[in-house]
Design a protein around this motif. Sequence first.
Motif, short mmCIF file in Angstrom:
data_model
loop_
_atom_site.label_atom_id
_atom_site.label_comp_id
_atom_site.label_asym_id
_atom_site.label_seq_id
_atom_site.Cartn_x
_atom_site.Cartn_y
_atom_site.Cartn_z
N ASP A 151 -63.05 104.68 56.80
CA ASP A 151 -62.98 105.93 57.57
C ASP A 151 -64.31 106.49 58.33
N ALA B 256 -62.83 113.13 56.22
CA ALA B 256 -62.39 112.41 57.08
C ALA B 256 -62.05 112.62 58.42
N PRO C 19 -59.43 108.45 63.98
CA PRO C 19 -59.84 107.29 64.56
C PRO C 19 -60.78 107.42 65.94
N VAL D 220 -61.99 110.45 50.65
CA VAL D 220 -61.82 109.29 51.92
C VAL D 220 -61.50 107.76 51.29
N LYS D 221 -62.38 107.13 52.21
CA LYS D 221 -61.35 106.14 51.99
C LYS D 221 -62.30 104.90 52.16
#
Length: 361
Positions: free
Chosen positions: A79, A147, A150, A75-76
Amino acid sequence: MKAAVLREVGKPLAIEEVSISNPGPREVLIRTVAAGVCHSDLHFIEGAYPHPLPAVLGHESAGIVEKVGADVRTVKPGDAVITCLSAFCGHCRHCVGGRISLCDGEETRRKADAPPRLTQDGGAMHQFLNLSSFAEMMLVHENACVAIRPDMPLDRAALIGCGVMTGVGSVMRTSNVRPGETVAVIGCGGVGLAAINGAAIVGAGRIIAIDMSPAKEGLAKHFGATDFICAANTDPVLAVQELTKGGVDHSFEAVGLKKTAEQAFMMIGRGGVANIIGMIPIGQTVEVPGFMFLGERRLQGSLMGSNRFPIDMPRLVDFYLAGKLKLDDLISRRIGLAQVNEAFTEMKRGEIARSVIMFDA
Ligand SMILES: NC(=O)c1ccc[n+]([C@@H]2O[C@H](COP(=O)([O-])OP(=O)(O)OC[C@H]3O[C@@H](n4cnc5c(N)ncnc54)[C@H](O)[C@@H]3O)[C@@H](O)[C@H]2O)c1
Ligand SMILES: [Zn+2]
Ligand SMILES: [Zn+2]
C-alpha cells in the motif's frame, strides 16, 4: 538504514546508520519514498522545543508499506501511505469525541521497558513525533498512517503528511471558514501557502497573504491570495484593517513568533477568530488588549489542522488529483537525504515553499 540524526541542539543533522525493529502486533514498517522538510524540525534543532536525544528527525512523509504486524487491519504490504504524527488510540475522550488530533494516549508508542523501535549499536535512538521520517524506513503505529490511492505521486503526498494537512485543516476544520468570509494568513511557507489554498477551495472572499519576503507574493497569489502585504515595509495590522474596513473574519499565524501571533489577533474584526498555528518558543507569552474580547474576538490554537487524518488525507489527495490543491508548486526543490541541512539553511532565508527529500536520490 541511513537516517538523519540530531545529536546536539544547534548542530547540523548527521547522516548515520540506524537499526529499525520488526513490527509489533499493531505496527507498520514503511519504506520511506519522500519526506518534506517542515519548520517544526528546525524548532527542535534550535532548541526552542525540547526532545530527548539522539533522535531521528522528520515528520512529513509518504512511502510504501513493507510489512505489517499480526493485528494490523487498515493497511497491507504494497500500500502507498501517508504518515501522520497525530497517532491516535481510538478510545480516549478526545478520540471518542471526534478530535483524534488531540489524542495523547501512550499506547500508540512502545512501552518504556520494550525494545525501542529505533536503535544504534544496541543503544536507544529516539523516535521523533511518532514517525522519524528522515530515514530510509519508518516503524509506526497503524493509527499513524493512512492508505491512499495508488495513482498519487508520493513526493506530493508527503507534503500532505504535515504542512498541507495543517494549513488546509486549520481553515476547514479548526476555524470552519465559510464561503465569502475574509481571511488573512501570516507567513507564506509550506503551512501558510496550504492555508491560502484551503481558503480558496472553501470559497473565502478576500484572502490576504502576509510575509516578510517579497519573493512570496507571486507564490501566495498563485495559491489563491487576492492581496499580498510585505511585512518588511508595511504594518500588516493597519493594512488588513484598511483593506477589510475593520478586520478579517479569520486570521492564521503560520510563523511561530510572539509578534506575529499578536498581529493575528489585532487584525481580526468583531466576531473574528485568530488561529495560532506557528510554534511559539517555549517560555514566551502572547499579549493582547483585554477589551477586544468584548467584540467576541477569539484567539485559539490549531494543532495539525484539527485533523481526522484517516478521512481527511485521502480527500486532500482527491483535491490534488482534481487540480484544486496546488502541491506541484509547493515543492521548491527535491534533494537527497545528505542535503537535509541545506534545506534548513534555505528555509531560514524564507524564500522557498518546501524542500522534499527523495529517498531514491
Ligand atoms: N500547529 C501545528 O500543528 C504545526 C504544524 C506544522 C508546522 N507548524 C509551525 O508552523 C510554522 C510555519 O511552518 P512552515 O514549515 O510553513 O515554515 P516556513 O519556514 O516554511 O515558513 C515561514 C514563513 O514565515 C515568514 N515569516 C517569517 N517572519 C515573518 C514575519 N515577522 N511576518 C510575516 N512572515 C514572516 C517567512 O518568510 C516564511 O515564508 C512553524 O512555526 C512550524 O513549526 C505548526
Ligand atoms: Zn510539520
Ligand atoms: Zn485517543
